[in-house]
Design an enzyme around this catalytic site. Structure first.
Site, short mmCIF file in Angstrom:
data_model
loop_
_atom_site.label_atom_id
_atom_site.label_comp_id
_atom_site.label_asym_id
_atom_site.label_seq_id
_atom_site.Cartn_x
_atom_site.Cartn_y
_atom_site.Cartn_z
N HIS A 166 5.78 -1.23 -2.85
CA HIS A 166 6.96 -1.27 -1.96
C HIS A 166 8.20 -0.88 -2.75
CE1 HIS A 166 5.20 -3.34 1.63
NE2 HIS A 166 4.30 -3.71 0.73
N CYS A 221 2.50 1.21 1.50
CA CYS A 221 1.44 0.20 1.59
C CYS A 221 0.45 0.60 2.70
CB CYS A 221 2.05 -1.18 1.83
SG CYS A 221 0.91 -2.55 1.49
N GLU A 237 11.02 -0.06 -1.76
CA GLU A 237 12.28 -0.49 -1.14
C GLU A 237 12.85 -1.75 -1.76
OE1 GLU A 237 9.02 -2.30 1.58
OE2 GLU A 237 9.32 -0.55 0.29
#
Length: 616
Positions: free
Chosen positions: A525, A398, A527
């Site tokens: 993102h 990001c 993750e």
């Protein structure tokens, strides 16, 4: 539908989220379908506008919901996809009731906490519990509900009253209450003290809820006489008193519950003994023990502005852990405050400046996570520059991608005034700009949120190989700014590859430097979708590049998702199959502490002093 409610007493931060997730894991291993709900008693509508220092990271769901980090634990442990409605807040409940009152749904009645707020809570739970979250049709068998905060908090009183009514409403055999409490050991006497838990249970019963199971957090396993005392004063059978003692990593918690027959106690209360099987947790056990046995470190420098609280980057840490275990490496995270890398710190605090740069230069890989605001941005730009110029593996997420673009514009294209309009609205070279559909007046829920599709425009790049040579990927987003589409051609002619774009082809999603060993930036993102058994592709790439395994991974990225196989040797030592540089090695090392010299190690201790809200 069966319900398991998890509450907490004595102090906050005992690990209710991990406990609730672990209960779900054990029940799922028994062959049951499980869903989860998190209740947060704060007045915020959601977690989107809360500072990471206040409440840890904001976890983003597929539907764009900005929720509490515990929902991330649920998704990772149970491998499910939740919705924003699975996170209930006081703000959401009151807003829904007030909206009904304005529409006239209450037919002129006086709207009160009881029954209107309490009824709204119960209706919300019943509605959300039947929504399938595991990709299958039909409702789950069990809904695990976690009540945030601590018993006795004023803000949670409406929820406790509602849940007391709810337990009566669904009837015996359909509701099980697990109370997580603290059994401290005073250094003066060295004795496990039960009085805090006694008072907590007394308060819980006084509010209309009686625990079926006690989950006691303690540094060591509860002594039998302590269990008997708790059973006598808390009116809970001794067999239903579970020890949640310190373990080397949180993947051991479901195993603790299984070994103490917690699943049998829950199944008995819920009348599910005949439909459930013995829990199958072999792969989970192998992964937990493998994590303990790893010893060969891979050092990742985490360059961020919220490094004072590791929960601010919890999903990033978990994704790094998943990838490092899959690569058979012990994760070591060096926290680098981005402000400490800047020239101002060199003048004001030279020791901090030198320490930060030493950590950065000593790392095997560098990761710059997301963030907002201009504090520490220059330090992040310097970190990206260092990684680019010194061929250090780099992953920017990001904001981490945006600052990599800014550095490239300044250092490679000689556009020294290049900047983001987030940091300098009047910059003459805006290489990162505000998205036109965003709002500059309202902060909550106005970003580009949730799962969005990214199409690969370059087939021979590291990212597409790591994802398995697919044509597109769906990842979760949370941002207001984007790479300036008017400058893309200029960047590409200078050597920056935009290998992934959105469906319009105008919004940049993935950048790479083709000549660099591993320099990847993503607007999304990754993750948030990483799982213990399915690590994120791009995090796996970072770890593999940081330990010299990237070429092998690019040739066969699917091997990271294979079940972990291990065995216990005749002398009782765990011996995982560890592959390094294409060769199998057997290691029989004892687990090491995860906090050494202020660094975060991947064992991620479920420790009394630092269960979830840990400062590093």
């Amino acid at each position: 539908m069966k319900y398991v409610l998890v509450t907490g007493g004595v102090v906050s931060g005992l690990g209710k989220g991990v406990t609730a997730s672990s209960i779900g894991v054990v029940l799922k291993a028994c062959g049951l379908r499980v869903t989860s709900i998190k209740i947060d008693p704060y007045l915020n509508t959601d977690a989107g506008t809360m500072s990471p220092f206040e409440h840890g990271e904001v976890f983003v769901l597929d539907d764009g919901g900005e929720v509490d980090l515990d929902l991330g634990n649920y998704e990772r442990f149970l491998d499910i996809k939740l919705t924003c409605d699975n996170n209930i807040t006081t703000g959401k409940i009151y807003q829904s009731v007030i909206d009904k009152e304005r529409r006239g749904d209450y037919l002129g009645k006086t709207v009160q906490v009881v029954p209107h707020i309490t009824d709204a809570i119960q209706e919300w739970i019943e509605h959300v519990a039947v929504i399938p979250v595991d990709g299958k049709e039909g409702p789950a068998d069990v809904c695990v509900i976690e009540l945030g905060g601590t018993i006795g908090d004023i803000e949670s009183m409406p929820f406790i009253e509602a849940l007391g009514q709810f337990s009566y409403r669904v009837g015996p055999g359909n509701f099980c209450l697990v109370h997580v409490s603290l059994v401290p050991v005073l250094n003066v006497v060295g004795e496990q003290k039960t009085k805090p838990t006694q008072h907590s249970v007394r308060g819980l019963r006084g509010l209309g809820l009686t625990p079926n199971i006690l989950a006691c957090r303690s540094a060591k396993v509860l002594e039998e006489n302590v269990k008997e005392k708790l059973s006598q004063f808390c009116h809970v059978p001794a067999a239903n008193i579970i020890t949640l003692n310190d373990v080397t990593n949180i993947w051991h918690i479901p195993l603790l519950l299984r070994d103490q027959k917690a699943h049998e106690a829950i199944l008995k209360v819920l009348n599910l003994q005949r439909v459930a099987r013995e829990p199958k947790l072999e792969e989970w056990m192998n992964r937990a023990k493998l994590c303990d046995a790893l010893h060969d470190p891979v050092r990742i420098a985490m360059v961020g502005k919220y490094t004072g609280l590791s929960d601010s980057y919890l999903s990033v840490l978990k994704a790094l852990l998943h990838a490092s275990v899959a690569c058979r490496k012990k994760l070591v995270v060096d926290w680098v405050p981005s402000t400490d890398l800047e020239e101002n710190t060199a003048k004001e605090a030279p020791d901090a400046y030198n320490a930060a740069w030493n950590l950065l230069k000593g790392a095997d890989g560098i990761l710059v996570p997301g963030g907002f605001g201009d504090r520490g941005v220059q330090g992040k730009i310097l970190a990206a520059k260092y990684a680019r110029e010194n061929n250090v593996p780099y992953l920017g997420i990001c904001l981490g991608m945006q600052i990599a673009v800014i550095d490239f514009a300044r250092s490679v294209m000689n556009l020294w005034d290049a900047n983001s309009t987030e940091f300098d609205p009047d910059t003459r070279t805006p290489c990162v700009v505000f998205m036109p559909e965003g709002s500059k007046t309202h902060m909550g829920g106005t970003m580009r949120l949730g799962s969005r599709r990214t199409y690969f425009h370059v087939t021979d790049c590291k990212s597409v190989k790591l994802y398995g040579n697919v044509s597109y990927v769906d990842e979760r987003h949370r941002h207001r700014y984007e790479v300036n589409p008017d400058m893309v051609a200029e960047f590409e002619s200078a050597g920056l590859a935009f290998v992934g774009k959105d469906e319009t082809g105008k919004r940049m999603e993935i950048i790479e430097l083709p000549a660099h060993p591993y320099f990847v930036g993503v607007q999304f993102h990754p993750e948030f979708k990483s799982r213990p058994g399915q690590p994120s592709a791009l995090f796996s790439g970072l770890i593999a590049a940081s330990c010299g395994q990237l070429d092998a991974l690019l040739q066969n990225p699917s091997h990271l998702n294979k079940p972990i196989k291990a065995k216990i040797s005749s002398n009782g030592v765990f011996s995982p199959k560890v592959y390094q540089n294409g060769h199998q090695k057997g290691h029989t090392h004892k687990p090491a502490n995860n906090l050494v010299n202020g660094n975060y190690y991947s064992n991620d201790w479920f420790h009394l002093r630092s269960p979830l809200r840990r400062e590093v």
